[in-house]
Write an enzyme that holds these catalytic residues in place. Structure first.
Site, PDB file in Angstrom:
ATOM      1  N   GLN A   1      21.203 -11.775  -5.997  1.00  0.00           N
ATOM      2  CA  GLN A   1      21.754 -10.720  -6.852  1.00  0.00           C
ATOM      3  C   GLN A   1      20.648 -10.016  -7.626  1.00  0.00           C
ATOM      4  OE1 GLN A   1      22.760 -13.988  -6.803  1.00  0.00           O
ATOM      5  NE2 GLN A   1      24.884 -14.182  -7.501  1.00  0.00           N
TER       6      GLN A   1
ATOM      7  N   GLN B   1      21.214  -7.240  -2.323  1.00  0.00           N
ATOM      8  CA  GLN B   1      22.488  -7.793  -2.773  1.00  0.00           C
ATOM      9  C   GLN B   1      22.840  -7.225  -4.148  1.00  0.00           C
ATOM     10  OE1 GLN B   1      22.788 -12.036  -2.434  1.00  0.00           O
ATOM     11  NE2 GLN B   1      24.618 -12.182  -3.694  1.00  0.00           N
ATOM     12  N   ASP B   2      24.056  -6.670  -4.261  1.00  0.00           N
ATOM     13  CA  ASP B   2      24.575  -6.167  -5.544  1.00  0.00           C
ATOM     14  C   ASP B   2      23.803  -4.951  -6.066  1.00  0.00           C
ATOM     15  OD1 ASP B   2      26.222  -8.309  -5.268  1.00  0.00           O
ATOM     16  OD2 ASP B   2      25.685  -9.298  -7.131  1.00  0.00           O
TER      17      ASP B   2
ATOM     18  N   ASP C   1      27.712  -7.151  -0.652  1.00  0.00           N
ATOM     19  CA  ASP C   1      28.505  -6.696  -1.799  1.00  0.00           C
ATOM     20  C   ASP C   1      27.785  -5.600  -2.579  1.00  0.00           C
ATOM     21  OD1 ASP C   1      30.015  -8.895  -0.981  1.00  0.00           O
ATOM     22  OD2 ASP C   1      29.161 -10.191  -2.497  1.00  0.00           O
TER      23      ASP C   1
ATOM     24  N   ARG D   1      34.952  -7.330   1.096  1.00  0.00           N
ATOM     25  CA  ARG D   1      35.585  -8.639   0.980  1.00  0.00           C
ATOM     26  C   ARG D   1      36.090  -8.797  -0.447  1.00  0.00           C
ATOM     27  NH1 ARG D   1      31.382 -13.438   0.303  1.00  0.00           N
ATOM     28  NH2 ARG D   1      29.782 -12.460  -0.977  1.00  0.00           N
TER      29      ARG D   1
END
Length: 562
Positions: A349, A371-372, A393, A467
């Site tokens: 993250q 990520q993120d 994500d 998701r």
């Protein structure tokens, strides 16, 4: 996401069990008419907590009376939580008891919680004072504004919890002490939100005529940006220049932000304070606080004006405070800027931009991370003609957000990981949050394209549209182009059957080889929409009431379907 997730497989930290009950009795009763406490409380996610928190011997009351009562209790709980945080944070002084007990990551998580609780306190105070004074809201726009505010309070609490879990090594006593007001607060906020929705939002919607479905309407286009008195017809109240070569007013962005006027929530300000950031790479962690309202940040263009950092969860930051650029000031606008987090996929993250600013817009910007990448944290947001790069994500959060005409570029993740474009975080059925993606292009970034081209089909990186991070995760892709990198199933589970019945995922009139829905997931919460009526609520005009605030920004937009 704000959960601790060192690899793609994650366990959700918190999910709310919601027992659905009919609210027909509520909807059939005038909102100011006395109703039994049981009937009113049964329309909330926590009926028994609702009943137990009513002052005895109250058996009758109106939905609005009960809502105001719970807003007041929510205020008191938030004040208590802030006081508790202050106790711990103040004891960090040299020689204080907690200096040797709390690690730096734990201190950062507590600081996140403090900031989030302050935001919630401001929101609850404004909502309580308005409703207690007027007891009525006569417009859908005003009802939706407070609906958005109360939805954000729940999101703030969730984020605090996630940060505390993320650091994972706080003293057990501290965790127990903080978990009590957080748990109580979550229930009170959820009850307040449900009662507000039943008492005001549903009532206003019922008494207003239905809007016609808008198709093809467009806001005015932003012309060439200039620095003399106005920006594309936008009212400008002041302008400063940031340039690293010393020829501007400031050499850093943070200095310019600090010099911007402080504007409270009660300030009747319609003009923008413009910060022009000349081309260059600015290695700064920039935060736009809530008292810097109507701030407009203009760069020289994508890849010319770059704001960059490398904070990550692996290096001891929470997801929330890993952001290179963070904004909370209402009415924020960014134009022609690249926001970057260079931590890389190995650091998990690592946020490029965290946005918790209501009525905010990003136009012709680039968001780069893995990520993120883009944390659309809360409140109402709009992104137009932007580039967004990431892996897991990488568009996530719990805002009510619309992305239009954007380029979405999944990148090559770590080995044995898959890509998920979205992870929407709606945790309560009464929140008005979600992600709406319209007329965007989804194509592989160059590294992913090259890797997939040179790899056997069975070994290629799988890329999903999203998701479900939280139980009521809500995401719609409409009128967008999807290249062949999208997995035929379209969507991925979070953890087993979690939220597959309660989420709302939908696709409408998308094109490209990845848009074929014949092999999509068959979850109860997944939908292939076929008519404009089905998708009308997710257009900019309806979902974030864009027609009421975007014209003042000068950012172009489409208010309905194409």
């Amino acid at each position: 996401m704000a959960n601790s997730k060192p690899i793609i497989l994650m366990i959700p930290i918190l999910f709310f069990f919601f027992f659905f009950v009919s609210s027909s009795a509520i909807n059939a009763t005038p909102k100011n008419s006395p109703t039994t406490a049981e009937t009113i409380c049964n329309s909330t996610p926590y009926p028994s907590d609702c009943i137990s928190n009513l002052p005895p011997p109250q058996k009758l009351g109106s939905v609005r009376d009960f809502c105001i009562h719970f807003l007041h209790k929510s205020l008191t709980t938030t004040e208590h939580f802030l006081s508790l945080l202050n106790t711990y944070l103040n004891r960090r002084r040299p020689g204080g008891l907690l200096t040797t007990l709390l690690s730096q990551p734990v201190i950062r998580a507590l600081q996140d919680c403090h900031l989030l609780a302050e935001l919630s306190l401001d929101t609850l105070s404004k909502t309580y004072q308005t409703l207690n004074f007027t007891h009525s809201l006569n417009s859908l726009e005003l009802a939706e504004e407070f609906h958005t505010f109360l939805s954000a309070v729940l999101t703030n609490t969730q984020t605090c919890l996630e940060g505390l879990h993320e650091v994972g090594n706080s003293p057990p006593t501290l965790t127990r002490v903080l978990s009590i007001p957080l748990s109580v607060g979550t229930k009170l906020y959820s009850i307040s939100l449900a009662l507000f929705k039943h008492g005001w939002v549903d009532d206003v919607k019922y008494n207003q005529p239905a809007k016609a479905i808008v198709r093809g309407g467009r806001g005015r286009r932003l012309p060439q940006v200039g620095l003399g008195g106005g920006v594309g017809g936008v009212l400008v109240g002041g302008t400063v220049v940031v340039n690293q070569n010393g020829t501007g007013n400031f050499s850093t962005i943070n200095e310019a932000v600090a010099a911007a006027p402080n504007r409270t929530a009660n300030s009747n300000i319609t003009s923008y304070f413009v910060i022009y950031v000349a081309g260059g790479v600015y290695e700064e962690y920039v935060s736009i606080p809530r008292n810097k309202r109507n701030l407009m940040l203009i760069g020289d263009g994508i890849d010319r004006t770059v704001i960059t950092g490398n904070r990550s969860v692996v290096d001891g930051w929470t997801t929330y405070n890993s952001a290179t650029f963070a904004v909370a000031g209402q009415g924020f606008v960014a134009i022609n800027i690249t926001f970057r987090n260079t931590a890389g996929a190995i650091k998990h993250q690592a946020v490029a931009v965290r946005n918790g600013a209501d009525l905010s817009a990003f136009y012709s910007c680039s968001f780069e991370g893995y990520q993120d990448t883009l944390y659309a944290h809360s409140l109402r947001q709009f992104y137009r003609d932007c580039d967004i790069y990431g892996t897991i994500d990488f568009i996530f959060g719990n805002a009510a957000v619309v992305l239009q005409n954007c380029n979405i570029y999944p990148r090559q993740p770590l080995p044995r990981q898959f890509n998920a474009i979205t992870a929407q975080g709606r945790s309560d059925p009464n929140q008005n949050t979600g992600t709406s993606i319209q007329n965007c292009n989804i194509r592989a970034a160059q590294d992913l394209f090259t890797a997939n081209t040179n790899t056997n089909s069975s070994m290629r990186t799988r890329t999903f549209l999203g998701r479900p991070w939280k139980e009521y995760s809500t995401t719609v892709f409409m009128q967008s182009y999807m290249d062949n990198l999208i997995d035929p199933a379209g969507w991925s589970e979070w953890s087993g059957n979690f939220s597959l019945n309660t989420l709302y995922y939908a696709e409408f009139n998308n094109t490209g080889p990845g848009s074929n829905t014949s092999s999509r997931v068959t979850w109860p919460g997944y939908h292939v929409l076929s008519t404009s009526l089905d998708v009308a609520n997710f257009t900019l005009s309806s979902f974030i009431m864009g027609d009421s605030w975007l014209p003042t920004t000068g950012v172009p937009y489409t208010n309905g379907l194409l």
